[in-house]
Design an enzyme around this catalytic site. Structure first.
Site, short mmCIF file in Angstrom:
data_model
loop_
_atom_site.label_atom_id
_atom_site.label_comp_id
_atom_site.label_asym_id
_atom_site.label_seq_id
_atom_site.Cartn_x
_atom_site.Cartn_y
_atom_site.Cartn_z
N HIS A 65 0.82 -1.22 0.00
CA HIS A 65 0.00 0.00 0.00
C HIS A 65 0.85 1.27 0.00
CE1 HIS A 65 -3.80 -2.21 0.70
NE2 HIS A 65 -3.07 -2.99 1.47
N ASN A 138 -10.06 -3.26 2.03
CA ASN A 138 -9.73 -3.20 0.61
C ASN A 138 -11.00 -2.95 -0.20
OD1 ASN A 138 -6.92 -3.74 0.87
ND2 ASN A 138 -7.32 -5.94 1.02
#
Length: 492
Positions: A65, A138
């Site tokens: 990320h 997510n």
């Protein structure tokens, strides 16, 4: 002098240039030299300070990320769920809580294009009156592996080849051929949803099951869902290539510009709940992170809305130093026994200590907005002014006491120590159901992506056969179509 009054801030900027120590700097162009041509003198303190600071101004990027964008706003409760949880920020319709959100890609580096095929991160930090609650999810509701022992290998397989630094299909398909449970996530990864048009037009999921606890101590398992009010939109492969070639930060720009223009992104929060007594009534393990809960049996319950109405003030301070941790929960919310969630509780805090430092929770973007108190002390870059004489507990000289106990799930654990997989794996059913829910053109795009990946010249016949077997077990026609386009005979 109040030691915290003049804590470094642009609010106290002088009208002239200074050193970090506050001394005036009258020349920011020419180094101090012997004569007009040099050499440069080491006594040019500001030059040395400027270069040394520049050399250290970046922190390690996130191991996953790394590429992301943040925005601030609020969460507002719209529906009463106080019968399910005693969480204060969910106490009643109308209750508002400040939040900061971060959206991201997962695999590639900080400067990589936001148009690449990837799962997107959707993380929300709620600054509640009872501490921070981090819902770290997510844009897809499942994950590749159900046990964290495989997590480092999962990420390495998805990341570029350590020799060439090129992401390659043969590495991905080789590793995941040993994890049949990954097929359900591939039904999202190779689908349209992993090419979202931008961050505003994608869903979010808490991914894991958590627990809600009400004031009587009754617990329910829960899954969290974010639904964008502007709808879900995805790009085609061709559009993604064009967009990425035009602007590698297109999603960040879209988010920033939309908020600046007053077109505030909004998501509705829904939950699914399950009585713990019903866990064994399904043909899969509801705490398995590779599975979704059927909405026809466990319908979505509306809870509230998330509105992002403020851009961040500083990208480094409020995006790069922003730290999320699934371990940050509040009374009324608790962890489930999900194996991957249990280990994320440790791993996320650990990576922030490495990436930002042991006192990362003192940074304004990470610190709770409510009062807080413990004896975690000192360490590198400690910024808290403390004048206590007692740094231990209990003490008769310090009135601090443990907080009042709040309800947590009553759970009796008993079993033999073992390394094993869960009993009800059921790896292929939900992947097949998802495939069959699509229109034929969407199915064809999914098959095309599989054919493209399995056509990598380094993918062996054995690996192809394994994946065709998995696809056939999920949906026979899907496996046959992939096999026919690869001229490989399906084994099922």
């Amino acid at each position: 002098m109040d030691p915290s009054k003049y804590r470094p801030s642009s609010a106290y900027d002088t009208p002239f240039l200074t050193t970090n120590a506050g001394g005036p700097v009258y020349n920011n162009v020419s180094s101090l030299t012997v004569g007009p041509r040099g050499p440069v003198l080491l006594e040019d303190y500001y030059l040395i300070e400027k270069l040394a600071t520049f050399d250290r101004e970046k922190i390690p990027e996130r191991v996953v990320h790394a590429r992301g964008a943040s925005a601030k706003g609020f969460f507002e409760v719209t529906h009463d769920i106080s019968h399910l949880t005693c969480a204060d920020f969910l106490r009643a319709p109308g209750a508002q809580t400040p939040v900061i959100c971060r959206f991201s890609t997962v695999v590639h580096e900080r400067g990589s294009p936001e148009s690449i095929r990837d799962i997107r991160g959707f993380a929300v930090k709620f600054y509640t009156r009872e501490g921070n609650f981090d819902l770290v999810g997510n844009n897809v509701p499942v994950f590749f592996n159900r046990d964290a022992k495989s997590f480092p290998d999962t990420i390495r397989a998805l990341k570029p080849n350590p020799k060439s630094h090129i992401q390659e299909n043969w590495r991905i398909l080789d590793f995941f051929s040993f994890l049949p449970e990954s097929l359900h996530t591939f039904a999202f990864f190779y689908d349209d949803v992993c090419l979202p048009t931008d961050y505003r037009h994608m869903e979010g999921f808490g991914v894991h099951a958590y627990q809600l606890i009400n004031k009587e101590g009754k617990a329910h398992y829960v899954k969290f869902h974010w639904k964008p009010t502007c709808g879900v939109k995805s790009m085609s492969e061709e559009e993604a290539i064009r967009v990425g070639g035009t602007n590698h930060s297109h999603a960040t720009k879209d988010l920033y510009d939309s908020i600046a223009a007053g077109n505030y992104p909004e998501w509705k929060l829904f939950i699914q709940t399950m009585d713990p007594e019903d866990v064994d009534k399904f043909d899969f393990d509801p705490l398995d992170v590779t599975k979704t809960w059927p909405e026809d049996l466990l319908p979505l319950i509306p809870v509230g809305r998330l509105v992002l109405n403020r851009n961040i003030d500083n990208f480094f301070a409020e995006n790069e130093q922003l730290a999320f941790n699934p371990g940050h929960i509040v009374p009324g919310i608790y962890y489930s026994e999900d194996k991957l969630l249990q280990t994320r509780i440790f791993a996320y805090a650990d990576t922030q200590r490495h990436r930002i430092g042991p006192n990362y929770m003192q940074l304004p973007v990470n610190a709770p907005k409510c009062g807080h108190h413990n004896n975690h002390r000192d360490g590198a870059m400690n910024m808290t002014h403390r004048d206590e004489e007692v740094d231990y507990l209990p003490s008769r000289f310090d009135p601090c006491r443990p907080a009042e106990q709040y309800p947590i799930p009553a759970c009796v654990l008993n079993g033999r120590r073992t390394n094993c997989v869960i009993p009800k794996e059921n790896n292929f059913k939900q992947a097949g159901e998802r495939y069959r829910s699509w229109e034929s053109d969407r199915q064809d795009r999914y098959i095309t992506k599989w054919v493209e990946s399995l056509s990598d010249p380094r993918v062996t016949h054995e690996i192809r056969s394994i994946w065709i077997s998995y696809l056939s077990q999920a949906d026979k026609s899907c496996g046959q179509k992939v096999a026919s386009r690869l001229t490989v005979k399906p084994t099922m």
